[in-house]
Design a protein around this motif. Structure first.
Motif, PDB file in Angstrom:
ATOM      1  N   ALA A 258       0.824  -1.209   0.000  1.00 25.15           N
ATOM      2  CA  ALA A 258       0.000   0.000   0.000  1.00 25.15           C
ATOM      3  C   ALA A 258       0.859   1.261   0.000  1.00 25.15           C
ATOM      4  O   ALA A 258       0.520   2.265  -0.634  1.00 25.15           O
ATOM      5  CB  ALA A 258      -0.937  -0.003   1.209  1.00 25.15           C
ATOM      6  N   LEU A 259       1.988   1.204   0.701  1.00 28.31           N
ATOM      7  CA  LEU A 259       2.880   2.360   0.803  1.00 28.31           C
ATOM      8  C   LEU A 259       3.946   2.362  -0.280  1.00 28.31           C
ATOM      9  O   LEU A 259       4.699   3.326  -0.420  1.00 28.31           O
ATOM     10  CB  LEU A 259       3.561   2.363   2.178  1.00 28.31           C
ATOM     11  N   ASN A 260       4.028   1.241  -1.042  1.00 28.96           N
ATOM     12  CA  ASN A 260       5.024   1.084  -2.111  1.00 28.96           C
ATOM     13  C   ASN A 260       6.442   1.299  -1.589  1.00 28.96           C
ATOM     14  O   ASN A 260       7.250   2.026  -2.172  1.00 28.96           O
ATOM     15  CB  ASN A 260       4.741   2.051  -3.265  1.00 28.96           C
ATOM     16  N   THR A 261       6.742   0.676  -0.455  1.00 24.77           N
ATOM     17  CA  THR A 261       8.073   0.784   0.136  1.00 24.77           C
ATOM     18  C   THR A 261       8.861  -0.495  -0.106  1.00 24.77           C
ATOM     19  O   THR A 261       8.301  -1.581  -0.201  1.00 24.77           O
ATOM     20  CB  THR A 261       7.996   1.034   1.658  1.00 24.77           C
ATOM     21  N   ARG A 262      10.163  -0.360  -0.200  1.00 23.02           N
ATOM     22  CA  ARG A 262      10.998  -1.515  -0.480  1.00 23.02           C
ATOM     23  C   ARG A 262      11.268  -2.325   0.786  1.00 23.02           C
ATOM     24  O   ARG A 262      11.193  -1.809   1.904  1.00 23.02           O
ATOM     25  CB  ARG A 262      12.309  -1.089  -1.123  1.00 23.02           C
ATOM     26  N   VAL A 263      11.625  -3.575   0.573  1.00 19.47           N
ATOM     27  CA  VAL A 263      11.867  -4.492   1.682  1.00 19.47           C
ATOM     28  C   VAL A 263      13.352  -4.602   1.982  1.00 19.47           C
ATOM     29  O   VAL A 263      13.747  -4.956   3.083  1.00 19.47           O
ATOM     30  CB  VAL A 263      11.282  -5.889   1.344  1.00 19.47           C
ATOM     31  N   GLN A 264      14.204  -4.270   1.007  1.00 16.40           N
ATOM     32  CA  GLN A 264      15.631  -4.552   1.117  1.00 16.40           C
ATOM     33  C   GLN A 264      16.476  -3.359   0.716  1.00 16.40           C
ATOM     34  O   GLN A 264      16.101  -2.573  -0.155  1.00 16.40           O
ATOM     35  CB  GLN A 264      15.980  -5.745   0.211  1.00 16.40           C
ATOM     36  N   ARG A 265      17.636  -3.220   1.357  1.00 19.48           N
ATOM     37  CA  ARG A 265      18.671  -2.292   0.910  1.00 19.48           C
ATOM     38  C   ARG A 265      19.988  -3.071   0.933  1.00 19.48           C
ATOM     39  O   ARG A 265      20.249  -3.837   1.872  1.00 19.48           O
ATOM     40  CB  ARG A 265      18.713  -1.028   1.782  1.00 19.48           C
ATOM     41  N   ARG A 266      20.803  -2.882  -0.078  1.00 20.33           N
ATOM     42  CA  ARG A 266      22.012  -3.702  -0.185  1.00 20.33           C
ATOM     43  C   ARG A 266      23.128  -2.884  -0.817  1.00 20.33           C
ATOM     44  O   ARG A 266      22.894  -2.087  -1.723  1.00 20.33           O
ATOM     45  CB  ARG A 266      21.699  -4.932  -1.044  1.00 20.33           C
ATOM     46  N   SER A 267      24.359  -3.082  -0.336  1.00 23.54           N
ATOM     47  CA  SER A 267      25.492  -2.366  -0.912  1.00 23.54           C
ATOM     48  C   SER A 267      25.824  -2.926  -2.285  1.00 23.54           C
ATOM     49  O   SER A 267      25.521  -4.081  -2.601  1.00 23.54           O
ATOM     50  CB  SER A 267      26.717  -2.471   0.016  1.00 23.54           C
ATOM     51  N   GLU A 268      26.447  -2.097  -3.109  1.00 24.72           N
ATOM     52  CA  GLU A 268      26.828  -2.540  -4.456  1.00 24.72           C
ATOM     53  C   GLU A 268      27.817  -3.694  -4.388  1.00 24.72           C
ATOM     54  O   GLU A 268      27.814  -4.587  -5.233  1.00 24.72           O
ATOM     55  CB  GLU A 268      27.436  -1.373  -5.235  1.00 24.72           C
ATOM     56  N   GLU A 269      28.684  -3.693  -3.376  1.00 29.24           N
ATOM     57  CA  GLU A 269      29.663  -4.771  -3.228  1.00 29.24           C
ATOM     58  C   GLU A 269      28.974  -6.095  -2.920  1.00 29.24           C
ATOM     59  O   GLU A 269      29.342  -7.146  -3.465  1.00 29.24           O
ATOM     60  CB  GLU A 269      30.663  -4.417  -2.120  1.00 29.24           C
ATOM     61  N   ALA A 270      27.940  -6.063  -2.076  1.00 29.06           N
ATOM     62  CA  ALA A 270      27.193  -7.290  -1.788  1.00 29.06           C
ATOM     63  C   ALA A 270      26.479  -7.776  -3.031  1.00 29.06           C
ATOM     64  O   ALA A 270      26.426  -8.982  -3.314  1.00 29.06           O
ATOM     65  CB  ALA A 270      26.178  -7.032  -0.666  1.00 29.06           C
ATOM     66  N   ARG A 271      25.922  -6.860  -3.805  1.00 32.49           N
ATOM     67  CA  ARG A 271      25.233  -7.220  -5.048  1.00 32.49           C
ATOM     68  C   ARG A 271      26.207  -7.867  -6.042  1.00 32.49           C
ATOM     69  O   ARG A 271      25.910  -8.874  -6.663  1.00 32.49           O
ATOM     70  CB  ARG A 271      24.598  -5.972  -5.657  1.00 32.49           C
ATOM     71  N   ARG A 272      27.383  -7.241  -6.166  1.00 34.34           N
ATOM     72  CA  ARG A 272      28.378  -7.778  -7.107  1.00 34.34           C
ATOM     73  C   ARG A 272      28.789  -9.198  -6.739  1.00 34.34           C
ATOM     74  O   ARG A 272      28.836 -10.087  -7.600  1.00 34.34           O
ATOM     75  CB  ARG A 272      29.618  -6.875  -7.122  1.00 34.34           C
ATOM     76  N   MET A 273      29.076  -9.420  -5.451  1.00 35.14           N
ATOM     77  CA  MET A 273      29.551 -10.739  -5.031  1.00 35.14           C
ATOM     78  C   MET A 273      28.469 -11.803  -5.171  1.00 35.14           C
ATOM     79  O   MET A 273      28.758 -12.945  -5.534  1.00 35.14           O
ATOM     80  CB  MET A 273      30.082 -10.662  -3.600  1.00 35.14           C
ATOM     81  N   SER A 274      27.228 -11.455  -4.907  1.00 34.67           N
ATOM     82  CA  SER A 274      26.155 -12.436  -5.068  1.00 34.67           C
ATOM     83  C   SER A 274      25.990 -12.808  -6.536  1.00 34.67           C
ATOM     84  O   SER A 274      25.742 -13.970  -6.863  1.00 34.67           O
ATOM     85  CB  SER A 274      24.841 -11.889  -4.505  1.00 34.67           C
ATOM     86  N   GLU A 275      26.171 -11.843  -7.432  1.00 34.14           N
ATOM     87  CA  GLU A 275      26.041 -12.120  -8.867  1.00 34.14           C
ATOM     88  C   GLU A 275      27.182 -12.988  -9.368  1.00 34.14           C
ATOM     89  O   GLU A 275      26.985 -13.849 -10.247  1.00 34.14           O
ATOM     90  CB  GLU A 275      25.984 -10.805  -9.646  1.00 34.14           C
ATOM     91  N   VAL A 276      28.385 -12.789  -8.818  1.00 41.41           N
ATOM     92  CA  VAL A 276      29.529 -13.628  -9.201  1.00 41.41           C
ATOM     93  C   VAL A 276      29.239 -15.091  -8.882  1.00 41.41           C
ATOM     94  O   VAL A 276      29.462 -15.991  -9.698  1.00 41.41           O
ATOM     95  CB  VAL A 276      30.817 -13.164  -8.485  1.00 41.41           C
ATOM     96  N   THR A 277      28.722 -15.341  -7.680  1.00 40.11           N
ATOM     97  CA  THR A 277      28.419 -16.712  -7.272  1.00 40.11           C
ATOM     98  C   THR A 277      27.269 -17.293  -8.093  1.00 40.11           C
ATOM     99  O   THR A 277      27.313 -18.460  -8.500  1.00 40.11           O
ATOM    100  CB  THR A 277      28.062 -16.768  -5.775  1.00 40.11           C
ATOM    101  N   LEU A 278      26.239 -16.499  -8.363  1.00 44.86           N
ATOM    102  CA  LEU A 278      25.116 -16.990  -9.166  1.00 44.86           C
ATOM    103  C   LEU A 278      25.548 -17.289 -10.592  1.00 44.86           C
ATOM    104  O   LEU A 278      25.062 -18.246 -11.214  1.00 44.86           O
ATOM    105  CB  LEU A 278      23.979 -15.965  -9.153  1.00 44.86           C
ATOM    106  N   ASP A 279      26.470 -16.491 -11.135  1.00 44.35           N
ATOM    107  CA  ASP A 279      26.987 -16.776 -12.469  1.00 44.35           C
ATOM    108  C   ASP A 279      27.704 -18.124 -12.493  1.00 44.35           C
ATOM    109  O   ASP A 279      27.577 -18.897 -13.444  1.00 44.35           O
ATOM    110  CB  ASP A 279      27.937 -15.669 -12.922  1.00 44.35           C
ATOM    111  N   LEU A 280      28.471 -18.411 -11.435  1.00 45.61           N
ATOM    112  CA  LEU A 280      29.148 -19.697 -11.364  1.00 45.61           C
ATOM    113  C   LEU A 280      28.135 -20.835 -11.276  1.00 45.61           C
ATOM    114  O   LEU A 280      28.298 -21.878 -11.920  1.00 45.61           O
ATOM    115  CB  LEU A 280      30.094 -19.726 -10.157  1.00 45.61           C
TER     116      LEU A 280
END
Length: 293
Positions: A258-280
């Motif tokens: 209803a408020l259109n608020t996000r559930v998560q906030r994440r640093s770019e470094e955390a995003r990058r590392m998670s994508e590296v592992t998912l790519d593998l």
């Protein structure tokens, strides 16, 4: 009630929808629609969270079917994991009760101060690198009284620090101080600030609002910590969606929608590392890198 009905209707609609895309070669493919409350979305978020932890601390990455695996080296030499919980009362100092939206707004507005506290703590500790993932989650109904269905936030931090678990926790205390100082209705005792800085630095003292783990050993310890972090952040890939969640979670989700608020906030470094592992994981599963056609 209306907000809850709209959220459940949207969830049901997405669950029964197929999205069809046309490829450059003229062929087409379809995928099931999902939203942030679906099992698929939760499963992806859990995989990203696990991937981030493994990239920092090392461990084994498996294909999606579990038939192939590869061990990866840790990016952090001395990985420490910090878990912080930020909350506040919906009825501060016995005054007028706040709405769920007002509570979410208050928690969101004080985040920059908490971030500054974390950054200063990392500098004081001499951290070579650090990254974070923060996620909203509803209070449970049992024992939380008027705060049931209202949200709080779990902050997960991974840092490359030579210091002990106690030293890390003592320095991170300043982030919790910033939260309580800048968030109306955030009590000191509820956030461990009734304990002294020396007690925060004493590993034998339990500080419920802040936990710190040394995950430098890798292996099963990292897998167990990754699973624990997923549970801590209330990521559940087998919940059956909103229809199988507790009413507290549904009400909280409805307020978020209803408020259109996000559930998560994440640093770019955390995003990058998670994508590296998912790519593998995709490579091990024969799917190629993300973004491949």
């Amino acid at each position: 009630l209306e907000a809850g009905s709209l959220t459940l209707e949207g969830h049901a609609s997405a669950a029964g929808t197929e999205l069809v895309f046309e490829g450059e070669s003229g062929g087409s493919f379809s995928v099931s629609a999902s939203n942030r409350w679906s099992d698929e979305y939760q499963r992806n978020q859990l995989a990203e969270l696990h991937g981030w932890v493994r990239q920092c601390a090392g461990g084994v990455v498996e294909s999606f079917d579990g038939e192939r695996s590869e061990e990866i080296e840790a990016e952090y030499d001395d990985p420490k994991l910090v878990l912080l919980t930020r909350s506040m009362s919906s009825n501060p100092e016995g005054g007028e009760r706040l709405t769920p939206g007002e509570v979410e707004s208050e928690l969101s507005s004080s985040w920059s101060n908490v971030y500054d506290g974390l950054r200063n703590a990392m500098r004081s500790l001499g951290a070579d690198a650090w990254s974070y993932d923060a996620r909203g989650d509803p209070h449970g109904g049992g024992g939380f009284g008027v705060n049931a269905c209202y949200g709080h936030e779990h902050v997960v931090v991974l840092c490359d620090v030579e210091g002990s678990v106690g030293e890390v926790r003592r320095e991170v205390r300043r982030a919790m101080e910033a939260h309580v100082r800048n968030t109306d209705g955030a009590g000191e005792a509820a956030h461990g600030l009734d304990l002294s800085a020396d007690e925060w630095g004493d590993e034998s003292v339990d500080v419920e609002a802040c936990q710190v783990f040394d995950v430098s050993d890798g292996g099963d310890a990292v897998d167990n910590v990754a699973a624990y972090v997923g549970s801590y952040a209330s990521l559940d890939a087998d919940s059956g969606g909103l229809f199988e969640r507790d009413i507290d979670f549904v009400a909280w989700a409805a307020a978020r929608d209803a408020l259109n608020t996000r559930v998560q906030r994440r640093s770019e470094e955390a995003r990058r590392m998670s994508e590296v592992t998912l790519d593998l994981k995709r490579v091990l599963s024969g799917e190629g890198f993300s973004g491949d056609g």
